[in-house]
Write a protein that holds these residues in place. Structure first.
Motif, PDB file in Angstrom:
ATOM      1  N   LEU A 106       0.838  -1.197   0.000  1.00  0.00           N
ATOM      2  CA  LEU A 106       0.000   0.000   0.000  1.00  0.00           C
ATOM      3  C   LEU A 106       0.870   1.243   0.000  1.00  0.00           C
ATOM      4  CD1 LEU A 106      -2.770   1.375   0.262  1.00  0.00           C
ATOM      5  CD2 LEU A 106      -2.550   1.145   2.754  1.00  0.00           C
ATOM      6  N   ASN A 107       0.605   2.135  -0.931  1.00  0.00           N
ATOM      7  CA  ASN A 107       1.334   3.391  -1.072  1.00  0.00           C
ATOM      8  C   ASN A 107       0.570   4.495  -0.342  1.00  0.00           C
ATOM      9  OD1 ASN A 107       2.657   5.699  -1.889  1.00  0.00           O
ATOM     10  ND2 ASN A 107       2.348   5.390  -4.081  1.00  0.00           N
ATOM     11  N   VAL A 108       1.173   5.041   0.725  1.00  0.00           N
ATOM     12  CA  VAL A 108       0.532   6.142   1.462  1.00  0.00           C
ATOM     13  C   VAL A 108       1.380   7.408   1.338  1.00  0.00           C
ATOM     14  CG1 VAL A 108      -0.742   4.666   3.049  1.00  0.00           C
ATOM     15  CG2 VAL A 108       1.584   5.359   3.651  1.00  0.00           C
ATOM     16  N   SER A 109       2.018   7.571   0.178  1.00  0.00           N
ATOM     17  CA  SER A 109       2.851   8.739  -0.094  1.00  0.00           C
ATOM     18  C   SER A 109       1.982   9.939  -0.458  1.00  0.00           C
ATOM     19  CB  SER A 109       3.810   8.448  -1.246  1.00  0.00           C
ATOM     20  OG  SER A 109       4.581   7.299  -1.008  1.00  0.00           O
ATOM     21  N   ALA A 128      -9.485   0.391   3.474  1.00  0.00           N
ATOM     22  CA  ALA A 128      -9.862  -0.143   2.161  1.00  0.00           C
ATOM     23  C   ALA A 128      -8.927  -1.272   1.741  1.00  0.00           C
ATOM     24  CB  ALA A 128      -9.840   0.985   1.128  1.00  0.00           C
ATOM     25  N   PHE A 129      -7.633  -1.132   2.052  1.00  0.00           N
ATOM     26  CA  PHE A 129      -6.641  -2.151   1.703  1.00  0.00           C
ATOM     27  C   PHE A 129      -6.928  -3.457   2.438  1.00  0.00           C
ATOM     28  CE2 PHE A 129      -2.356  -4.070   2.187  1.00  0.00           C
ATOM     29  CZ  PHE A 129      -1.973  -4.130   0.852  1.00  0.00           C
ATOM     30  N   ILE A 130      -7.219  -3.366   3.720  1.00  0.00           N
ATOM     31  CA  ILE A 130      -7.522  -4.556   4.518  1.00  0.00           C
ATOM     32  C   ILE A 130      -8.759  -5.266   3.967  1.00  0.00           C
ATOM     33  CG2 ILE A 130      -8.290  -5.340   6.798  1.00  0.00           C
ATOM     34  CD1 ILE A 130      -6.525  -3.041   7.958  1.00  0.00           C
ATOM     35  N   LYS A 131      -9.761  -4.482   3.608  1.00  0.00           N
ATOM     36  CA  LYS A 131     -10.995  -5.059   3.080  1.00  0.00           C
ATOM     37  C   LYS A 131     -10.777  -5.666   1.703  1.00  0.00           C
ATOM     38  CE  LYS A 131     -15.825  -3.929   2.048  1.00  0.00           C
ATOM     39  NZ  LYS A 131     -16.857  -2.855   2.060  1.00  0.00           N
ATOM     40  N   GLU A 132     -10.106  -4.904   0.822  1.00  0.00           N
ATOM     41  CA  GLU A 132      -9.901  -5.350  -0.564  1.00  0.00           C
ATOM     42  C   GLU A 132      -9.063  -6.624  -0.628  1.00  0.00           C
ATOM     43  OE1 GLU A 132      -7.380  -3.937  -4.489  1.00  0.00           O
ATOM     44  OE2 GLU A 132      -7.920  -2.444  -2.989  1.00  0.00           O
ATOM     45  N   LYS A 137      -7.856 -11.202  10.584  1.00  0.00           N
ATOM     46  CA  LYS A 137      -7.471 -10.654  11.869  1.00  0.00           C
ATOM     47  C   LYS A 137      -6.149 -11.282  12.319  1.00  0.00           C
ATOM     48  CE  LYS A 137     -12.119  -9.628  13.624  1.00  0.00           C
ATOM     49  NZ  LYS A 137     -13.088  -9.874  14.723  1.00  0.00           N
ATOM     50  N   GLY A 138      -5.292 -10.434  12.862  1.00  0.00           N
ATOM     51  CA  GLY A 138      -4.001 -10.916  13.346  1.00  0.00           C
ATOM     52  C   GLY A 138      -2.893 -10.847  12.334  1.00  0.00           C
ATOM     53  N   GLU A 139      -3.226 -10.708  11.039  1.00  0.00           N
ATOM     54  CA  GLU A 139      -2.193 -10.617  10.008  1.00  0.00           C
ATOM     55  C   GLU A 139      -1.652  -9.186   9.927  1.00  0.00           C
ATOM     56  OE1 GLU A 139      -3.474 -12.026   6.254  1.00  0.00           O
ATOM     57  OE2 GLU A 139      -3.904 -14.056   6.954  1.00  0.00           O
ATOM     58  N   ASP A 161      -3.974   7.099  15.718  1.00  0.00           N
ATOM     59  CA  ASP A 161      -4.463   7.298  14.347  1.00  0.00           C
ATOM     60  C   ASP A 161      -4.600   5.957  13.633  1.00  0.00           C
ATOM     61  OD1 ASP A 161      -4.533  10.177  14.400  1.00  0.00           O
ATOM     62  OD2 ASP A 161      -2.347  10.164  14.207  1.00  0.00           O
ATOM     63  N   LEU A 162      -3.565   5.118  13.730  1.00  0.00           N
ATOM     64  CA  LEU A 162      -3.586   3.839  13.016  1.00  0.00           C
ATOM     65  C   LEU A 162      -4.569   2.851  13.642  1.00  0.00           C
ATOM     66  CD1 LEU A 162       0.150   3.238  12.056  1.00  0.00           C
ATOM     67  CD2 LEU A 162      -1.594   4.614  10.930  1.00  0.00           C
ATOM     68  N   ASP A 163      -4.823   3.000  14.931  1.00  0.00           N
ATOM     69  CA  ASP A 163      -5.832   2.141  15.573  1.00  0.00           C
ATOM     70  C   ASP A 163      -7.220   2.351  14.972  1.00  0.00           C
ATOM     71  OD1 ASP A 163      -3.978   0.970  17.218  1.00  0.00           O
ATOM     72  OD2 ASP A 163      -4.522   2.109  19.018  1.00  0.00           O
ATOM     73  N   LYS A 164      -7.449   3.526  14.397  1.00  0.00           N
ATOM     74  CA  LYS A 164      -8.744   3.795  13.749  1.00  0.00           C
ATOM     75  C   LYS A 164      -8.919   2.940  12.501  1.00  0.00           C
ATOM     76  CE  LYS A 164      -8.765   8.639  15.268  1.00  0.00           C
ATOM     77  NZ  LYS A 164      -8.676  10.059  14.807  1.00  0.00           N
ATOM     78  N   ALA A 165      -7.799   2.528  11.901  1.00  0.00           N
ATOM     79  CA  ALA A 165      -7.877   1.662  10.723  1.00  0.00           C
ATOM     80  C   ALA A 165      -8.135   0.223  11.128  1.00  0.00           C
ATOM     81  CB  ALA A 165      -6.591   1.759   9.908  1.00  0.00           C
ATOM     82  N   SER A 166      -7.493  -0.221  12.204  1.00  0.00           N
ATOM     83  CA  SER A 166      -7.729  -1.570  12.716  1.00  0.00           C
ATOM     84  C   SER A 166      -7.046  -1.729  14.070  1.00  0.00           C
ATOM     85  CB  SER A 166      -7.189  -2.637  11.767  1.00  0.00           C
ATOM     86  OG  SER A 166      -7.323  -3.926  12.333  1.00  0.00           O
TER      87      SER A 166
END
Length: 571
Positions: A106-109, A128-132, A137-139, A161-166
């Motif tokens: 994933l590119n977050v540039s 979106a990356f996790i879903k796509e 879970k755990g990976e 901030d990142l906890d909001k993603a997962s």
């Protein structure tokens, strides 16, 4: 003048072609390039309008009128027209295996490399990356390229901030510099970093204000547990890695690179690339520099050295790293930063070394005295002092040999250090993409006097120092025309010219990517110019970078890249 016409008229001629080494008409070329925009980078033959290759060698460079005896029925004649022909471009410093491993990450540039403008963009991209990808879970989830200097918030993301993603997946995102990163709570827990964890030697675990709880931001050595996880998750399947390597070679070739560097190789990757080479999978040349920390005890680093490529790969030296990055504000300085990193209150902050100086000097001396080149990551002037000290001490009491060791990045190199490098026969390889990507940020970090001297190519040229320039991919893409443009113009994102006196001409900038880079590798007798007998590494560009408006150089397309006489990219 068409191929058929020339073939019909001259196929039976027995002519000696001046300067080509071809004695009769039966020795036809595979390809002949004709045009008025051939840039040979060979001072002894800089007016050529024709180049011919056969197999993996250049067999003729000169006037098109002398190519007749080289053209047979099977010869491909390329009329360049307004296009330009240049030598294959040489990556003076980069991280090829990192480029390969990022192919599917994933590119977050931030623009122009990626889409991110604020921290919420990173969070949404991760979701979106996790879903796509259907990540369980755990990976682990890995992303790259965030840049606090370009985010709207002008700060690093945090674990919150990142906890909001997962909260169910360990997440690690790598800073654009590669010298910092951010982990979410699950990732911190996975590697055992807690409030009781001390800062590692050569690194910092940033903490929440007023306490010892990690905030998720890691500097330098503190990123290593996460980077090891990063390598582990990307290296489990050899077939997948082979596919990544193939894609990465094509990607690099799309920017005109025919020699590519892997500037901090793991030994497992060295062995993997050597295996791929044996299978005929390596189309370009890849020069590998194992990182000293990746060489296990009991193995002498110099025992890995190879002076010749083996089917496209060789171990060309050893890599050391002495400090961090200027954009991450971890480059080690002799004078304080003028703008401090977030959370730092010490007005005398100069960052820090990432090594034990005595240990580094001993290791560098052993490698140098064994005749093996070293490349040494040194961004700040304090780190550059240490690098130069190590060379001077290694060769104390003897004439300095032709060792061609390299200061990698050399961002804040002082004028006296340039003079010293010349005396010690050290080559600065300047990270000349910086003025565009982070020039405005550097004005804040260092003040104008130091920022204007970032990547001092103009000063090095005036002092008669052989230098190279690089992109440090994947920190920025291996876009060689953009690197050429930045080196020539030194325009920041805001359009400010950062250090007008450090600009150089397009020809000198191209020299730093070709013949000078070949020299850096001890390969100037084989590469770096369009010269008879050299390797048939060539690039066709959509315009002449020497004659176009300098402001348009970055827009010049790479039309075709040829390595060892074979096309490895074509638009």
């Amino acid at each position: 003048m068409t191929r058929n016409f020339l073939s019909r008229v001259f196929a039976t001629a027995a002519l000696v072609v001046a300067g080509s080494g071809i004695a009769n008409a039966s020795d036809y070329a595979d390809r002949v390039f004709l045009g008025d925009h051939i840039i040979t980078m060979d001072a002894a033959n800089d007016t050529a309008n024709a180049v011919a290759i056969r197999g993996d060698k250049i067999i003729f460079v000169g006037d098109k009128s002398d190519t007749k005896a080289l053209i047979g029925k099977q010869t491909e004649v390329i009329e360049l027209g307004d296009n330009a022909l240049i030598p294959g471009l040489i990556d003076a410093h980069g991280h090829f295996t990192m480029v390969a491993r990022q192919v599917d990450l994933l590119n977050v540039s931030s623009p122009p490399v990626g889409p991110v403008e604020e921290i919420d963009d990173i969070v949404e991209l991760l979701k979106a990356f996790i879903k796509e990808k259907g990540i369980a879970k755990g990976e682990w989830v890995m992303a790259y390229g965030y840049d606090d200097s370009l985010l709207k918030e002008n700060r690093h993301p945090t674990r919150e901030d990142l906890d909001k993603a997962s909260k169910d997946n360990p997440i690690y995102i790598r800073h654009v510099s590669g010298h910092l990163g951010v982990a979410n709570s699950a990732a911190l827990a996975a590697v055992g970093i807690t409030a009781d964890s001390p800062n590692p030697a050569g690194g910092v675990i940033r903490r929440l204000a007023g306490g010892s709880e990690p905030n998720g931001v890691l500097e330098e050595a503190a990123t290593m547990p996460f980077m090891m996880q990063y390598f582990k998750t990307q290296s489990t399947d050899p077939n997948a890695f082979a596919d990544m390597v193939a894609k990465a070679i094509t990607y690099c070739a799309s920017f005109g690179l025919t020699t590519i560097q892997d500037g901090a190789s793991m030994l497992a990757d060295v062995k993997a690339l050597q295996g791929f080479a044996e299978q005929g999978m390596i189309q370009a040349d890849i020069a590998m520099f194992p990182h000293i920390s990746m060489v296990p005890k009991g193995i002498e680093p110099q025992s890995l050295y190879q002076t010749e490529y083996q089917k496209g790969v060789r171990v060309a030296g050893i890599k050391f790293a002495l400090d961090g990055s200027p954009q991450g504000r971890t480059a080690w300085l002799t004078q304080p930063y003028t703008h401090l990193p977030h959370g730092v209150t010490d007005k005398e902050y100069k960052a820090y070394s990432t090594v034990d100086a005595a240990e580094y000097k001993a290791q560098a001396k052993a490698v140098l005295l064994a005749g093996m080149p070293i490349i040494v990551h040194s961004n700040g002037d304090a780190a550059i002092d240490l690098m130069l000290d190590s060379v001077e001490e290694a060769f104390a009491g003897q004439e300095i040999p032709d060792h061609r060791s390299v200061i990698i990045h050399a961002q804040l190199m002082r004028q006296d250090q340039l003079d010293r490098a010349k005396r010690l026969k050290v080559i600065p390889s300047f990270y000349s993409a910086h003025p565009f990507f982070w020039g405005d940020w550097h004005r804040l970090s260092f003040g104008d006097e130091r920022a204007f001297g970032i990547s001092p190519t103009g000063s090095a040229l005036r002092k008669g120092i052989t230098f190279t320039v690089h992109n440090d991919s994947p920190v920025v893409p291996p876009d060689m025309m953009r690197l050429l443009w930045v080196t020539v113009n030194r325009e920041t994102r805001s359009g400010f010219v950062l250090g007008p006196d450090e600009r150089i001409s397009p020809l000198e900038a191209l020299r730093a990517m070709t013949i000078n880079a070949a020299y850096q590798y001890f390969e100037e007798d084989k590469k770096g110019s369009l010269t008879v007998g050299k390797q048939a590494d060539l690039v066709i560009l959509g315009a002449d970078p020497i004659t176009v408006d300098p402001g348009t150089i970055k827009d010049i397309p790479v039309l075709e890249t040829i390595a060892h006489g074979q096309t490895i990219f074509k638009m």
